[in-house]
Design a protein around this motif. Sequence first.
Motif, short mmCIF file in Angstrom:
data_model
loop_
_atom_site.label_atom_id
_atom_site.label_comp_id
_atom_site.label_asym_id
_atom_site.label_seq_id
_atom_site.Cartn_x
_atom_site.Cartn_y
_atom_site.Cartn_z
N LYS A 193 15.34 47.32 43.06
CA LYS A 193 14.06 46.68 42.07
C LYS A 193 14.21 45.05 41.70
O LYS A 193 13.47 44.41 42.11
N GLN A 234 4.96 54.21 38.61
CA GLN A 234 3.38 54.28 37.58
C GLN A 234 2.92 53.07 37.88
O GLN A 234 3.71 52.71 36.75
N ARG A 281 5.05 43.54 26.48
CA ARG A 281 5.45 42.12 27.84
C ARG A 281 4.35 42.52 28.90
O ARG A 281 3.63 41.95 29.42
N TYR A 282 4.06 43.65 29.25
CA TYR A 282 3.38 44.08 30.10
C TYR A 282 2.25 44.12 30.45
O TYR A 282 1.71 44.92 30.80
N GLN A 294 12.20 36.84 35.59
CA GLN A 294 11.79 36.75 36.74
C GLN A 294 12.98 36.75 37.98
O GLN A 294 12.87 36.56 39.34
N PHE A 296 5.89 46.57 37.67
CA PHE A 296 6.33 46.42 36.63
C PHE A 296 7.91 46.13 37.36
O PHE A 296 8.72 45.86 36.47
N GLU A 297 8.03 47.39 38.56
CA GLU A 297 10.20 46.80 38.65
C GLU A 297 10.41 45.67 38.96
O GLU A 297 11.09 45.34 39.24
N THR A 298 9.73 45.00 40.24
CA THR A 298 10.38 44.32 40.70
C THR A 298 9.90 42.91 40.16
O THR A 298 10.78 41.73 40.96
N ARG A 299 9.31 42.67 39.46
CA ARG A 299 9.09 41.77 39.03
C ARG A 299 8.24 40.48 39.84
O ARG A 299 8.66 38.91 39.53
N ARG A 300 7.10 41.23 41.19
CA ARG A 300 6.95 40.07 42.07
C ARG A 300 6.06 40.83 42.15
O ARG A 300 5.07 41.76 42.14
#
Lengths: 608, 330
Positions: free
Chosen positions: A66, B293, B55-56, A219, B83-87
């Motif tokens: 991830k 999710q 945060r999310y 990030q 959420f998972e990759t922050r991308r």
Amino acid sequence: MKRLIVILAALTAILMIPVAVSAQGYDKQPADAVIVPLGVAGTDYAALEPGVRGGTVYVGTISNPKKWNAVTAHETSTTQYTNIMQPGLVNLNPITAGYDPELAKSWEVSDENKVITFKLRQGLKWSDGTPFTADDVVFSFMDLYLNEDVETDTRDVLQLPDGNFPVVEKVDDYTVKVVCSVAFRPILNSMTANILPKHKLEQFVHKLHPEVAADAFNQVWGLDTNPKDLVGMGAFMVESYTPDLNVVMKRNPYYYHYDPKGTQLPYLDKYVVLTVASQDVLLLKYQNGEIDCFAPRPQDIPILKPEEKQKNLTVLVNKEMPGFGTTWVVLNWDTQDTKYRELFRNLKFRQALAHLFDKDTMIRNLFNGLAVPQWSPVSYLSPYYAGREKYAGPVTEKNAVVFPYDLEKAAALLDEIGLKDTNGDGYRDFADGTPVEIELNTNAGNTTREGACLIIADDAKKVNLKVTTAFIDFNVLVNRLMGQEDYKAIYLGLTGGTEPHSGANVYMSTGGLHAWHYSAATGDITEVEKRVDELTNLAAAEFDLDKVFEYYKEYQIILSQDLGFLYTINQAFVYSYYNRIGNAQVASPNATPSGNNGLTMDFIFRKS
Amino acid sequence: MLTFIVRRTLYMLPLLLVVSLISFMLIEIMPGDYLTKMKTNPFVTQQTIAEMAKRYGLDQPPLVRYWYWFKGILTRGDFGTSFETRRPVFYTLFEGGRLMWTFIVSLTTMFVTWAIAIPLGIYSATHKYKLSDHTLTFFGFLGLSFPAFFFALVLLWLLVGVFHVGQHGLGIGGLFDNRFIDAPWSFAKLGNFLWHIWPAWLVIGTIGMAGLLRYMRASLLDTLSLQYIQTARAKGLSERIVIYKHAVRNAINPLVSLLGLSLPNLVSGSLIAATILNLPTVERAFFSSLTAQDDYVIMGALLFFSLFLLIGNLVADILLAWVDPRIRYN
């Protein structure tokens, strides 16, 4: 068709370029290098052999990483790479599961066990050639793990029993001090946390560089990062990532582990993890020889075992090595119906239920025999497992708390507490005549758990106890387990580790996962729970491991007798590898630095 | 025609809005959220999970979250972050050329399917009720009713267990053998790609084959019963010319609109096959976002699929008007 295959094979063979051996980063072996005593008699590694350099090993995994950020990672799909790239101060020994010095050379505990001083290895370099110093360690703990801006669950395992966090200080370039407000032995376990390069990452930390956003570090090192910018000290570094296809890791030329012959580790040039979405296809790819090592499911063993000779592979089945974690049935002591609440709080009822678990049948039918009965909250592999004679001693199971499968005994116990069939429907009723009916939940789709529930319900029927099964969505199940929705009984499992304190969140009366009895946190506490809290605190503050073992022994025995969780079975460790891979025979759940599912990446090699 | 296209395109916007709202509500109805799995991890405290929820934004009511998400699109063109990759969501969905591979796999599959199904449909129609017609129909329906995941798995098993392709250095699933994944393009790599793509053609193509074959057959049979065909035959034209020049050209018209309608299938039609055959497609990224999710990635994917559905419908209408001068949209 066949001709096409031959032509294609020929074409590809022509294009194969011999793998070049990459240069070593160090001029000479650093003085503080780790020597892995492969094949040296009298050491943990005596059964292994020094290998040969070069080659690639292929393994498979189910999901994509991830991110590449070890600090903010939450799941093994990511940490299986970051743990290889960035080791911690200490590490688990892949053979014995004890603590080995890793980036630290040694440590010393002082000031009433509140201060741990780590001496760091000197002359080590990050994978980009930058020297490693105490600054990196202080940065990792103080500016990352213990920085409120940073999203990390490692902070939870660093928290001390009094709510404070340790302070990590630099003494000199190669010495750091971890200062705790109270003595807390499990902090040593948390020192396995990945150490990250300050020179690469400090620019993203708001605390040190107020011009960047508070969320900036969270990030950093995402999947879009150029792998060249990833820096670590571990055996392999990520070289490339192709989503849904593979992750290629390349040996770190600055790795500081050497074999006894003076060969720098790791032996392999490359370690490639193929992403394969389906377990069934993973098995086919292994049978096809595309991956070298594989963690099969129990149902794969009968397929692989007959191929051992013909394909020259080994199927490793070690019943002495069940994986970490626990599997259990929990009864809700706080369920809304007072009759059931009273029933579930009755130890004799829980004992009756425990005697109904036909663990042998579960093991035979659900796991093809590849599982072991479980009785303790602490993992079998932990040196504190109460089935052992002493700390890290051999397993004798002398102290095991066992409720053997015994229908008569279960029936007698149910009779004794007054559950009898009063309305003649064939099932037992409460004393006031209302029928007893317990719904056992587990997550739909997990066939072994579903099977275990059915076996339990079936045996309950034999003693006229009505247990029904309902298989529900995992998230609904979790809400129930967390006490947000009412339920009667749940079959589920939790992960675990070598350090029993990692279960504090579950077994202490105030724990957020004290699933059977959340009301204990608000004063409704039993004698056993009080003692468990005491023992947990005593064991956490004690640094004499033999004493810690004694505390945890009592802890395990009383918890198991009290049956808050009614433990069932635990899958045995199974692994399979082609014999062309050397030193893979010590694959285990302890493996570190861990490749996929139990391979120790340091010392496996490809036989020529 | 142009006003028609403009109008239809404008209609898409409110439709997409409704789709997004319904999708968001459906995601909300799913029990639990991205953090639920973490709750059973003994190493993580409830406090950390609560902090992460904050945060999310997962601690906010769904309508508020929808509004923030929607505002982000309008004001910044920001479809949210995974959420998972922050991308960004579309990075997460399309990374590593997934979009390109999705199209390559789908388009080639479609081409192969059409190239086989249309001639077979013609053959079937011209040999109506003969044994060959029945046989084709039988196999067509067999392919249609065979579950794709099972077919794919059986196919891979045959390659490994019966044909032992591994002994010839060939891999199964994915796009390439291990040694080619990171290699630069070459003829050998192309050959290896073809070796890996044909099971996808077979598995995904089989699903569409039967339908297309039957469409073609029915349409051609309809045309063959028309009077102008009789006239053509009466004129003494050869059967070949009657069928290919006069009948098939007209019979194929309705199928052209099918081409437009199959556009959405290009991006969302082969999840199961892609999973078993290990193809790096957008559907797989969508599927993994569903299991995790990862709300905004799910939203992004649903919008993307809906957009293709709408475009596909539009293209179908345009194509139909183009091939059949009798049809006019006003």
